[in-house]
Scaffold this motif. Structure first.
Motif, mmCIF file in Angstrom:
data_model
loop_
_atom_site.group_PDB
_atom_site.id
_atom_site.type_symbol
_atom_site.label_atom_id
_atom_site.label_comp_id
_atom_site.label_asym_id
_atom_site.label_seq_id
_atom_site.Cartn_x
_atom_site.Cartn_y
_atom_site.Cartn_z
ATOM 1 N N SER A 1 -31.242 -52.752 -12.354
ATOM 2 C CA SER A 1 -30.928 -51.904 -11.201
ATOM 3 C C SER A 1 -31.353 -52.502 -9.863
ATOM 4 C CB SER A 1 -31.598 -50.532 -11.373
ATOM 5 O OG SER A 1 -33.007 -50.668 -11.296
ATOM 6 N N THR B 1 -26.809 -51.098 -5.690
ATOM 7 C CA THR B 1 -27.002 -49.955 -4.799
ATOM 8 C C THR B 1 -27.019 -48.676 -5.638
ATOM 9 O OG1 THR B 1 -24.644 -49.512 -4.479
ATOM 10 C CG2 THR B 1 -25.679 -51.126 -2.986
ATOM 11 N N ASP B 2 -27.443 -47.569 -5.019
ATOM 12 C CA ASP B 2 -27.487 -46.301 -5.753
ATOM 13 C C ASP B 2 -26.116 -45.920 -6.299
ATOM 14 O OD1 ASP B 2 -30.259 -45.447 -5.577
ATOM 15 O OD2 ASP B 2 -29.935 -45.312 -3.434
ATOM 16 N N SER C 1 -35.786 -38.060 -4.630
ATOM 17 C CA SER C 1 -34.988 -39.235 -5.004
ATOM 18 C C SER C 1 -33.986 -39.554 -3.889
ATOM 19 C CB SER C 1 -34.238 -38.974 -6.314
ATOM 20 O OG SER C 1 -33.049 -38.213 -6.086
ATOM 21 N N PRO C 2 -33.516 -40.811 -3.825
ATOM 22 C CA PRO C 2 -32.535 -41.177 -2.784
ATOM 23 C C PRO C 2 -31.281 -40.299 -2.810
ATOM 24 C CG PRO C 2 -33.369 -43.155 -3.850
ATOM 25 C CD PRO C 2 -33.910 -41.986 -4.630
ATOM 26 N N ILE C 3 -30.818 -39.953 -4.011
ATOM 27 C CA ILE C 3 -29.628 -39.100 -4.124
ATOM 28 C C ILE C 3 -29.948 -37.700 -3.602
ATOM 29 C CG2 ILE C 3 -28.043 -37.971 -5.733
ATOM 30 C CD1 ILE C 3 -27.291 -40.860 -5.479
ATOM 31 N N THR D 1 -30.339 -41.408 -10.774
ATOM 32 C CA THR D 1 -29.652 -42.525 -11.417
ATOM 33 C C THR D 1 -30.533 -43.753 -11.591
ATOM 34 O OG1 THR D 1 -27.807 -41.760 -10.078
ATOM 35 C CG2 THR D 1 -27.424 -43.677 -11.438
ATOM 36 N N ARG D 2 -31.277 -44.115 -10.554
ATOM 37 C CA ARG D 2 -32.077 -45.350 -10.631
ATOM 38 C C ARG D 2 -33.144 -45.245 -11.724
ATOM 39 N NH1 ARG D 2 -31.942 -49.752 -7.580
ATOM 40 N NH2 ARG D 2 -30.543 -48.715 -6.104
#
Length: 496
Positions: free
Chosen positions: A442, A446-447, A172-174, A431-432
């Motif tokens: 969403s 942004t994240d 994930s991006p996070i 989160t997304r």
């Protein structure tokens, strides 16, 4: 009673706990297992009055028998401290007819913190005990969570370096931001063009590369592992299942010796294997429910007795479970094969050469403790929305896999046994996907805008682990082909 460890692939030879922790993987490519799983020597009533740290000592002293009381208590005290944002370390939340065991209150908001907070201390203590002069290089592959937790645990620990490989576009991006912003003079993060299984296979090959080991030795290094193949990862995970049962007893939720079921979302099989070890130690666990996502290789194994990784690899919203080679399953296969190392080695060779193996009917009979289930992407999304609408509780995608599988199992079996669900990551880590499931718009956010919105609707404060990466600079940007992993390691270490 002294507990020694042996490889799952060689009948003879044993090592101490500290030696097994140092090596990570056995020389023959097998995994270290205890010669016998020890039984708890304190009662559940005694455990019910203990803190997490005290419980950890009572469990781990039985497995790590060559550690002194002082050494082990020192490791535990350094691991389970203010890094965790709750005094209980692993609190239980009663929601939606089950008990969610929240394993995400550590520094990187995922269950890997539970073991990776202590592994660096176990490892450096093991090095001293065995008079190791070399610098220890932690080499690990991650499907998202292990990497950051290991990096955080080993950052600036003297006498160690850590190199983490992860699949580019497979986390994930996070998760990615957490890894690539990691500080520490001894930390290195490398993305590969491939999936997690490619990364894990590449790491295992390096562990088995005798020529590389010789070059490392000559340069003053030796490899060890922070993946769940390391027994120093598995033993600390047993603790929270013992702790969960004891706390339910303390709260009056369970009668004496009343059994519970445990549901674990798993890809690499380590977390559910730890629950199996807890059961073998005497914790009254009835069914171990193995929850899979669309990469349901484990579900199919429990249904058919055949483990077959020859299938499409699916990228899902629960990426830590996007795994087709479940390394820790080997420890269970060894156990149900009657601890026959030769038989186990044959099956693992078949997995390497043909991508599959099949267990015997007798071995299948020994799997009665387990059952499997899986949840599709739509079911995961629907489960996050349903539980939030019904209770206000927000869960991440991996926990939603387990929650969904639990409810399906209950409907199909009619089993009303009280159940603990391993909640393996904070919703803030995904989160997304969580916000999409809750039908929040969403696409235009942004994240970190999503993070703030999740905090608003859930009433849960944004964890420090997320706040600290909001504006953190990227410190690691190396991307390599899978064939270049070995060269990347040699370059990082300056090994010619």
């Amino acid at each position: 009673m002294e507990v020694l460890y042996r490889s799952t692939r060689t009948p003879e030879g044993t090592v101490t706990a500290s030696q097994a922790i140092l090596k990570g993987l056995a020389d023959d490519g097998g995994l270290f297992v205890p010669q016998q799983i020890p039984h708890l020597d304190v009662t559940m009533e005694q455990l019910a009055g203990m803190s997490y740290q005290e419980t950890a000592y009572e469990v781990m002293k039985l497995f790590l028998t060559d550690f002194t009381e002082e050494e082990l208590k020192n490791c535990i005290a350094k691991a389970y401290d203010e890094k965790f944002d709750t005094k209980e370390i692993a609190p239980l939340k009663k929601e939606d007819g089950a008990y969610y065991l929240e394993l995400f209150h550590g520094a990187t908001i995922a269950f890997k913190d539970m073991a990776l907070s202590i592994l660096p201390h176990l490892l450096t203590t093991s090095a001293k005990k065995n008079h190791v002069e070399n610098e220890i290089v932690i080499l690990t592959a991650t499907s998202g969570d292990t990497g950051k937790a290991a990096l955080a645990g080993f950052a600036d620990v003297p006498g160690t370096r850590i190199i983490v490989f992860y699949p580019k576009n497979g986390v994930s991006p996070i998760q990615e931001k957490q890894m690539v912003t990691q500080k520490g003079k001894n930390t290195y993060v490398v993305a590969i063009r491939g999936n997690f299984d490619d990364a894990q296979t590449g790491v295992k090959k390096m562990f088995g590369d005798k020529e590389l080991a010789k070059e490392m030795q000559e340069s003053g290094f030796q490899f060890s592992s922070a993946n769940s193949i390391n027994i120093g990862r598995l033993v600390p995970q047993v603790v929270y299942y013992v702790y969960a049962y004891a706390k339910l007893r303390a709260a009056g939720e369970l009668a004496e010796n009343e059994p519970i079921n445990v549901v674990v979302p798993t890809g690499n099989f380590g977390n559910i294997l730890a629950a199996y070890y807890a059961k073998n130690m005497g914790v009254p666990i009835a069914k171990l429910i193995c929850a899979s996502n669309d990469n349901k290789v484990l579900y199919d194994f429990f249904q058919t007795g055949e483990y077959n990784r020859n299938r499409e690899f699916i990228l899902t919203t629960s990426p830590s479970m996007d795994i087709l080679i479940s390394s820790n399953l080997e420890r269970l296969i060894y156990k149900i094969a009657g601890e026959d190392a030769v038989k186990n080695a044959e099956m693992m060779k078949s997995l390497t050469t043909e991508g599959k193996y099949e267990i015997t009917p007798k071995m299948r009979e020994r799997l009665q403790d387990f059952t499997g289930g899986f949840a599709t992407e739509k079911e995961v999304s629907d489960e996050i929305a349903r539980v939030y609408q019904d209770t206000g509780y927000v869960m991440d995608t991996h926990t939603a896999v387990a929650s969904c599988v639990y409810h399906k199992y209950q409907e199909q079996s009619g089993d009303q046994t009280k159940t603990v669900i391993a909640s393996t990551a904070s919703p803030y880590k995904f989160t997304r996907s969580v916000m999409d499931a809750l039908h929040k718009d969403s696409k235009n956010m942004t994240d970190f805008e999503l993070v703030d919105e999740l905090s608003r609707i859930s009433g849960v404060k944004v964890p420090a682990a997320i706040e600290e990466i909001r504006t953190a600079p990227v410190l690691h940007d190396t991307v390599v082909e899978t064939a270049e992993m070995k060269n990347a390691v040699k370059k990082i270490l300056g090994v010619k």
